[in-house]
Scaffold this motif. Structure first.
Motif: not given
Length: 498
Positions: A337-356
């Protein structure tokens, strides 16, 4: 005509026209769920063991067991179940065979045995041949296959209207028809009640007068229903991380799952508050987590496993958090979580649907989770979000959406297993997927046969969590010594958990 599991999969893979409903729902390019089996199909009443085709992991033997596609028609079409074993390390002290019931649904028992059986104690490995199998519809046992293109069209489980609800029901029916056509007759006989008969056939073929069984997670459903169907054929049975198949309603099922998940998140926050080595210590853990959920919802959160690719909020919850909850690795989750919080945001974009999830048709065959319309569905989602405010888009809600409009062959019911011997029901107090109340309920349903063993710790799975748990399970399996009523084992130190 018999359905020959692995050879059939290879033919489908070679055509490149189908998809296995498993791990990541990827288009088949080869067999990845379980190792290949080199043994020939079993003759009636015998398993022809041969080394499994995995030289990097020697010692496991593989075979196939022929069973009816539909046990109501024993002389009808047949399928081959993939089976594997590792023999007892001390043949002179061998008690017999112990069959492991894999979880999921969708986990490969063959893969579990071939890759190693470290989940069992040294004493169990010394005294028993460890045997497992791929349940029908999974891995090397006539796996469910579906159109990759159709799977890619799956609508989002985040329904916004009655039109979305109707479209999901229609899609589920189209997908079911496609999967049935590609998979063959076994598709209509994937439920656990059929697998109970498979398990008894395996017991008989192994030459065991009575069954010694260890079921984990979804495998506890198989064990409990076996004890109900054949109570006097059970020698010993461990049900670990227990599913309660008596939960009667969709609301009750989703509420229980959400409560178990939220409990693990709260335990994580509590640990981080009191642990100086937590990567989020002295920070508002919930606020950091909610900011990540918001970034994931906008498509701005990078997937740590796939640089440059956005991570959806559903995957943040179900893949990142839950994997750590399963392992009770709170330190690892805090660091991620700490690493993701410190990561640079990506340009906003739609995310894919999680697989079944793996083997969704198996789940839908076992769980009757009706939802009348969009209004009721929205009410259920609101309830789960209230019960688990830190964990939206939980996997069980996706499962419920995937089962809308599909029939259920083996619906929920209370257990009734008169005449069964003592059955050990084991659960952690803080299990993210199969909450402790389910274990209490199952033990009560088993009546005098149900013996609850409580692990006062965290995680999904508990039987080797410290000497207290290990000794209780070992003594029960080897000597049929039942732990005293109300036995509770203290939590043992794990990485990042009290």
């Amino acid at each position: 005509m018999p359905l020959r599991g692995r050879s059939a999969v290879r033919r489908v893979a070679a055509r490149g026209t189908a998809m296995v409903l498993g791990a990541a729902m990827a288009v088949i390019t080869g067999l990845t769920v379980a190792p290949a089996v080199s043994a020939s199909p079993s003759a009636a009443g015998a398993l022809r063991w041969a080394p499994c085709d995995d030289p990097a992991r020697p010692g496991a033997e593989c075979a196939t067991l022929s069973v009816p596609v539909d046990w109501a028609q024993p002389d009808g079409p047949r399928l081959d179940l993939a089976v594997a074993r590792r023999t007892a390390t001390d043949p002179g002290a061998r008690v017999g065979s112990m069959v492991f019931g894999p979880g999921g649904p969708g986990d490969s028992g063959v893969e579990r045995v071939v890759r190693g059986i470290s989940r069992f104690s040294p004493e169990v490995r010394r005294r028993f041949d460890i045997v497992s199998f791929d349940p029908r519809g999974v891995g090397g046992s006539s796996p469910v296959t579906c159109s990759g293109d159709l799977l890619a069209e799956r609508p989002s489980p985040e329904l916004k209207s009655q039109a979305d609800f109707d479209a999901t029901v229609a899609y589920n029916r189209r997908l079911r028809a496609d999967c049935r056509a590609r998979t063959g007759p076994v598709f209509d006989h994937l439920d656990t009640a059929q697998s109970v008969r498979d398990l008894d056939a395996l017991r008989a073929t192994l030459g065991e007068r009575k069954l010694t069984f260890h079921g984990s997670s979804y495998g506890t459903l198989l064990g409990a229903q076996y004890a109900e169907t054949y109570p006097r054929r059970v020698r010993a049975m461990v049900l670990e991380s227990v599913m309660d198949h008596s939960v009667p309603t969709t609301r009750g099922f989703l509420r229980a799952e959400a409560a178990a998940a939220q409990d693990s998140f709260q335990e994580f926050v509590k640990w981080c508050h009191g642990a100086p080595d937590c990567a989020l210590h002295a920070r508002d853990v919930r606020a950091v987590w909610q900011s990540l959920l918001a970034r994931a919802g906008r498509g701005e959160l990078e997937d740590p496993a796939r640089p440059g690719t956005s991570l959806s909020s559903a995957d943040l919850v179900n893949k990142i958090a839950f994997r750590k909850f399963y392992q009770a690795d709170y330190a690892g989750l805090a660091t991620a979580i700490a690493r993701m919080d410190a990561s640079k945001p990506l340009p906003a974009s739609p995310t894919s649907i999680a697989p079944l999830p793996p083997a969704t048709p198996v789940f839908c065959a076992d769980w009757h989770l009706p939802v009348r319309d969009y209004h009721e569905y929205a009410s259920l989602i609101s309830m789960t979000n209230t019960t688990a405010p830190d964990l939206p888009s939980l996997l069980p809600t996706h499962m419920a959406a995937a089962c809308l409009g599909t029939p259920t062959a083996n619906p929920q019911h209370r257990l009734d297993a008169p005449g069964a011997p003592p059955i050990l029901v084991s659960n952690a107090l803080h299990d993210p997927a199969t909450g402790y109340p389910w274990a209490v309920s199952v033990a009560r349903q088993l009546g005098r046969s149900g013996k609850l063993l409580t692990y006062e710790g965290h995680g999904h799975g508990s039987v080797t969590s410290g000497p207290c748990m290990e000794d209780a399970v070992d003594s029960y399996l080897t000597d049929l010594a039942v732990p005293p009523r109300g036995t509770r084992c203290p939590a043992v130190p794990r990485r990042g958990v009290w």
